[in-house]
Scaffold this active site. Structure first.
Site, PDB file in Angstrom:
ATOM      1  N   SER A  43       0.918  -1.236   0.041  1.00  0.00           N
ATOM      2  CA  SER A  43       0.173  -0.139  -0.243  1.00  0.00           C
ATOM      3  C   SER A  43       0.846   1.260   0.021  1.00  0.00           C
ATOM      4  CB  SER A  43      -0.745  -0.103   1.094  1.00  0.00           C
ATOM      5  OG  SER A  43      -1.331   1.529   1.539  1.00  0.00           O
ATOM      6  N   TYR A  80      -3.088  -0.313  10.006  1.00  0.00           N
ATOM      7  CA  TYR A  80      -2.775  -0.849   8.539  1.00  0.00           C
ATOM      8  C   TYR A  80      -1.297  -0.426   8.087  1.00  0.00           C
ATOM      9  CZ  TYR A  80      -4.261  -1.230   3.601  1.00  0.00           C
ATOM     10  OH  TYR A  80      -4.156  -1.493   2.392  1.00  0.00           O
TER      11      TYR A  80
END
Length: 223
Positions: free
Chosen positions: A117, A130
């Site tokens: 990501s 995350y």
């Protein structure tokens, strides 16, 4: 001989798109997800449950390409959110690779592709679990490349794509427009933008590329 790929998160979003792209290139795709996928071989598994992940490794058989595309983003700092995010985004890719990569290495060929990501590099609000999981996955990718060579291990760091995981973001049109304007290309990504990079990193052509993260983000991370 037909090569076989195991793709997590294969029932939707990035996982499904990459799985379909691999299938179009002649690979047999084993789809692994909580829900049934569109692939002829579809295994259901809760990636937060290590026992189920180990069982999926056993049922999958010999795999030549492992794509770890499943992910969760709880957007919370609660203990439960941290535990779930680390289990799915970091522990499951490790357990799957640990189970499948030795066979690839013994056969002399294999590809591991992890989906990280922007948050492996950039910080976003409420993004600690995350971001930590994706930063860890980027480092795990490099360690996999070193440990299981000649199997290659690489990662793709997507920018902003409309998927079930990013649905909360895309509920805010002004934010979506602002994110697009931040990119060099002035648009957010389409799933078709990811598949070419994935096919390359899973192919013979990428045989001398390993331990790398390719940012497919329209230039978001460089402007």
């Amino acid at each position: 001989m037909t090569r076989r790929a195991l793709v997590t998160g294969a029932s939707s979003g990035i996982g499904e798109a990459i799985g379909l792209a691999l299938q179009s290139e002649g690979l047999e795709v084993v789809g692994l997800a909580r829900r049934p996928s569109c692939f002829p071989t579809s295994l259901q598994c809760d990636l937060a449950d290590r026992g189920q992940v180990l069982e999926a490794v056993r049922r999958a058989g010999d795999i030549d390409v492992l794509v770890n595309a499943a992910g969760v983003n709880a957007r919370s700092l609660a203990d439960e959110a941290w535990d779930l995010t680390i289990a799915v985004n970091l522990t499951a890719p490790f357990v799957l690779a640990r189970g499948l990569a030795p066979g690839m290495k013994q056969r002399g060929w294999g590809r591991i592709l992890n989906i990280t990501s922007l948050q492996e590099r950039l910080a976003f609000p409420m993004g600690m679990p995350y971001g930590a999981s994706k930063g860890g996955l980027a480092q795990l990718t490099r360690a996999m490349a070193q440990h299981w060579a000649p199997v290659t291990a690489n990662a793709i760091a997507p920018g902003f794509f409309r998927t079930p995981l990013t649905a909360p973001v895309f509920e805010h049109p002004e934010l979506v427009e602002k994110l697009a304007e931040r990119t060099a290309l002035r648009r957010n990504g389409e799933l078709s933008d990811l598949t070419g990079a994935a096919l390359f990193l899973c192919s013979e052509a990428a045989g001398y590329v390993t331990g790398q993260t390719l940012f497919v983000d329209g230039g978001f991370s460089c402007v």
